[in-house]
Write a protein that holds these residues in place. Structure first.
Motif, PDB file in Angstrom:
ATOM      1  N   CYS A 129       0.812  -1.210   0.000  1.00 16.45           N
ATOM      2  CA  CYS A 129       0.000   0.000   0.000  1.00 16.45           C
ATOM      3  C   CYS A 129       0.846   1.261   0.000  1.00 16.45           C
ATOM      4  O   CYS A 129       0.319   2.353  -0.238  1.00 16.45           O
ATOM      5  CB  CYS A 129      -0.929   0.020   1.218  1.00 16.45           C
ATOM      6  N   GLU A 186      -5.592   6.640  -3.772  1.00 17.59           N
ATOM      7  CA  GLU A 186      -6.535   5.957  -4.649  1.00 17.59           C
ATOM      8  C   GLU A 186      -7.305   6.955  -5.511  1.00 17.59           C
ATOM      9  O   GLU A 186      -7.514   6.727  -6.692  1.00 17.59           O
ATOM     10  CB  GLU A 186      -7.511   5.124  -3.821  1.00 17.59           C
ATOM     11  N   CYS A 229      -5.539   8.122   0.286  1.00 17.65           N
ATOM     12  CA  CYS A 229      -5.482   6.671   0.243  1.00 17.65           C
ATOM     13  C   CYS A 229      -6.860   6.109   0.574  1.00 17.65           C
ATOM     14  O   CYS A 229      -7.809   6.859   0.827  1.00 17.65           O
ATOM     15  CB  CYS A 229      -4.427   6.154   1.226  1.00 17.65           C
ATOM     16  N   GLU A 230      -6.967   4.814   0.597  1.00 17.37           N
ATOM     17  CA  GLU A 230      -8.270   4.184   0.835  1.00 17.37           C
ATOM     18  C   GLU A 230      -8.832   4.565   2.205  1.00 17.37           C
ATOM     19  O   GLU A 230     -10.043   4.791   2.352  1.00 17.37           O
ATOM     20  CB  GLU A 230      -8.119   2.667   0.720  1.00 17.37           C
ATOM     21  N   THR A 231      -7.972   4.673   3.210  1.00 20.07           N
ATOM     22  CA  THR A 231      -8.441   5.007   4.562  1.00 20.07           C
ATOM     23  C   THR A 231      -8.905   6.449   4.638  1.00 20.07           C
ATOM     24  O   THR A 231     -10.016   6.741   5.132  1.00 20.07           O
ATOM     25  CB  THR A 231      -7.313   4.770   5.580  1.00 20.07           C
ATOM     26  N   GLN A 276     -12.345   7.587   3.077  1.00 21.36           N
ATOM     27  CA  GLN A 276     -13.631   7.180   3.658  1.00 21.36           C
ATOM     28  C   GLN A 276     -14.530   8.354   4.041  1.00 21.36           C
ATOM     29  O   GLN A 276     -15.731   8.316   3.792  1.00 21.36           O
ATOM     30  CB  GLN A 276     -13.376   6.274   4.876  1.00 21.36           C
TER      31      GLN A 276
END
Length: 388
Positions: free
Chosen positions: A90, A110, A121-123, A126
């Motif tokens: 990642c 992302e 990033c993916e986190t 959110q």
């Protein structure tokens, strides 16, 4: 209350530990940058909390919460963290877009937010999926250079397009350097340029189709050319082999003629040798008898024998004529040399014709050069896309 598994000391927008934490009037805490970015997108005069949606008017002033800042500093020193360690895959590698909210080693982004001008990033993405105020933001695939969307002079979004200077500007630029210029929205200009892009793409697709057709034709032609070349080469080998066999036959024929003539000449010469040897023997015998006659003392016997030798057949026989044969062989060699010259001249003349025919076999270049291709696009009304 923080969701299960979430760091209780994290910002509800970026989900990372607070950086320059601020407390808004409802009591919730955020990173100063995160809440400022959210409120920059709110309608003027109404500012709400991303968690509880409580509204405030006018826009509250933000001041750093020194207590929380010191707490975050102590936690950083003590390496206190409740977040899980991401996998190595990642982390951002050279060439990847880094997450703007990660601390320490950056994770791979992302998506990018065109409103926040940040990549996540993916986190950290959110909140843009969960918070109602952030869901309105435009998300795109992670890209670098988001700051290019902000005016370098006024630090405002580039929302206006100057038709005179053909560049994107902010609203303040319309009252400054670009005052009085014809302008339009970037969305409107995009729609106009989109039509040019589609038109240019149509030209490209047409040229792609024509190029692919020409390419296939060229491949078919090359295949046919190769086949015909191989067949012609085989035919050429056959013709020259037949010519070699033909001249081998003629050489054998001349050799046999010369050998037969030599054999016959040898037989004739043997007959002549025998005849000459016999004549020589008879003449020598007669000469010996004449020598004996010269010493004869009996006159009557001499006279009787004299008439016998005077009418001898050896004296009446015609001499054998031996002709010189070298001239005939010289003439034969000259005839053969003349034949060679005639054949060489005829062969050279025909080879010139053959070479000319071979040179005529070529594949004409009819593919347009890149400059011609671009010129055709410019003539089609899409010159803006190719201007440097």
């Amino acid at each position: 209350m923080a969701a299960s598994g979430q760091n209780p000391f994290s910002c509800a927008v970026c989900l990372d530990t607070w950086r320059d934490p601020v407390t808004i009037p409802c009591g919730h805490n955020y990173c100063m940058r995160c809440i400022s970015a959210c409120w920059d997108q709110e309608d003027e005069g109404v500012y709400s909390c991303p968690l509880c949606s409580q509204s405030f008017s006018p826009r509250p002033s933000l001041s750093k919460n020194t207590v929380l800042a010191e707490l975050m500093g102590n936690m950083k020193v003590q390496n206190v963290t409740t977040t899980s360690v991401p996998s190595v895959a990642c982390y951002a590698e050279p060439g990847d877009v880094e997450c703007d909210f990660c601390t320490g080693r950056k994770l791979k982004a992302e998506q990018s937010c065109l409103a926040c001008l940040a990549s996540m990033c993916e986190t950290h993405l959110q909140p843009h999926l969960d918070v109602p105020a952030l869901r309105k933001h435009k998300l795109v695939k992670a890209r670098a250079g988001l700051q290019d969307r902000v005016c370098a002079k006024h630090d405002k979004p580039l929302e206006v397009f100057c038709c005179i200077d053909q560049t994107c500007i902010c609203m303040l630029c319309t009252m400054d350097d670009h005052k009085g210029h014809q302008t339009t929205s970037v969305a409107g200009e995009r729609a106009h340029k989109q039509n040019q892009v589609m038109e240019t793409r149509s030209h490209f697709q047409k040229n792609i189709q024509e190029t692919d057709t020409t390419l296939q034709t060229l491949r078919d032609t090359m295949g046919h050319h190769k086949t015909m070349s191989e067949e012609t080469l085989a035919h050429s080998e056959k013709i020259f082999n037949e010519l070699i066999q033909y001249f081998e036959g003629k050489r054998s024929e001349v050799r046999e003629l010369i050998s037969a003539q030599q054999k016959q000449a040898g037989l004739n010469a043997e007959e002549m040798v025998q005849e000459l040897e016999q004549r020589s023997t008879e003449l020598k015998r007669g000469d010996a008898e004449l020598a004996e006659l010269c010493h004869e003392e009996d006159h009557s016997w001499f006279l009787q024998r004299f008439h016998t030798f005077k009418n001898s057949p050896a004296l009446k026989a015609s001499p054998i004529m031996i002709l010189t044969v070298s001239k005939y062989f010289e003439d034969l060699c000259q005839c053969l040399s003349a034949l060679r010259q005639t054949l060489e001249s005829a062969c050279d003349l025909d080879m010139l014709k053959v070479s000319a025919k071979i040179k005529e076999i070529e594949i004409a270049r009819q593919l347009p050069l890149r400059e011609d291709l671009l010129k055709s696009h410019r003539s089609g009304g899409s010159s803006d896309l190719f201007c440097s």
